[in-house]
Design a protein around this motif. Structure first.
Motif, mmCIF file in Angstrom:
data_model
loop_
_atom_site.group_PDB
_atom_site.id
_atom_site.type_symbol
_atom_site.label_atom_id
_atom_site.label_comp_id
_atom_site.label_asym_id
_atom_site.label_seq_id
_atom_site.Cartn_x
_atom_site.Cartn_y
_atom_site.Cartn_z
ATOM 1 N N ARG A 178 0.853 -1.179 0.000
ATOM 2 C CA ARG A 178 0.000 0.000 0.000
ATOM 3 C C ARG A 178 0.890 1.231 0.000
ATOM 4 N N LEU A 179 0.746 2.023 -1.046
ATOM 5 C CA LEU A 179 1.473 3.279 -1.140
ATOM 6 C C LEU A 179 0.627 4.406 -0.541
ATOM 7 N N SER A 180 1.302 5.348 0.067
ATOM 8 C CA SER A 180 0.643 6.538 0.597
ATOM 9 C C SER A 180 1.295 7.766 -0.010
ATOM 10 N N CYS A 181 0.516 8.816 -0.123
ATOM 11 C CA CYS A 181 1.023 10.095 -0.608
ATOM 12 C C CYS A 181 0.433 11.171 0.293
ATOM 13 N N ALA A 182 1.293 11.792 1.077
ATOM 14 C CA ALA A 182 0.864 12.836 2.002
ATOM 15 C C ALA A 182 1.061 14.201 1.361
ATOM 16 N N ALA A 183 0.033 15.007 1.434
ATOM 17 C CA ALA A 183 0.064 16.338 0.812
ATOM 18 C C ALA A 183 0.096 17.428 1.876
ATOM 19 N N SER A 184 0.743 18.514 1.533
ATOM 20 C CA SER A 184 0.751 19.697 2.389
ATOM 21 C C SER A 184 0.760 20.928 1.509
ATOM 22 N N GLY A 185 0.429 22.040 2.094
ATOM 23 C CA GLY A 185 0.377 23.279 1.329
ATOM 24 C C GLY A 185 -1.068 23.722 1.155
ATOM 25 N N ARG A 186 -1.525 23.724 -0.053
ATOM 26 C CA ARG A 186 -2.884 24.186 -0.338
ATOM 27 C C ARG A 186 -3.921 23.139 0.049
#
Length: 122
Positions: A19-27
């Motif tokens: 299971r891949l995860s992609c964490a976002a930050s910013g907008r």
């Protein structure tokens, strides 16, 4: 700006799962559709899956349909790619990407993560 960080890659035997995860930050994360792409050595970057801003719509490449599942948790600013029944041909660097509207065309995505390596042994 949106910053994206992938994790969860690794080495797995054929038939296994990751299971891949992609964490976002910013907008605001929920303002962006999210895509997963992959690039194998010597090959062009190819579309894997995308998910709409709300998570209500998904779309998959034929090569992964029925084996991979894309999902997102807007409260956690994270998109996932559950990969089952992995095959050696799934070996690649996997990238997540963000765009206002979902598309299968990688050049149309505005923001990209650094990628995470997935290696499937036979």
């Amino acid at each position: 700006q949106v910053q994206l960080v992938e994790s969860g890659g690794g080495l797995v035997q054929a038939g296994g799962s990751l299971r891949l995860s992609c964490a976002a930050s910013g907008r605001t994360f929920s303002n962006y559709a999210m895509g997963w792409f992959r690039q194998a050595p010597g090959k062009e970057r190819e579309f894997v899956a995308f998910i709409s801003r709300s998570g209500g719509s998904t779309y998959y490449a034929d090569s992964v349909k029925g084996r991979f599942t894309i999902s997102r948790e807007n409260a956690k600013n994270t998109v996932y790619l559950q990969m089952n029944s992995l095959k050696p041909e799934d070996t690649a660097v996997y990238y997540c990407a963000a765009r206002y509207r979902a598309t299968i065309i990688p050049d149309e995505y505005e923001y990209w993560g650094q990628g995470t390596q997935v290696t499937v042994s036979s």
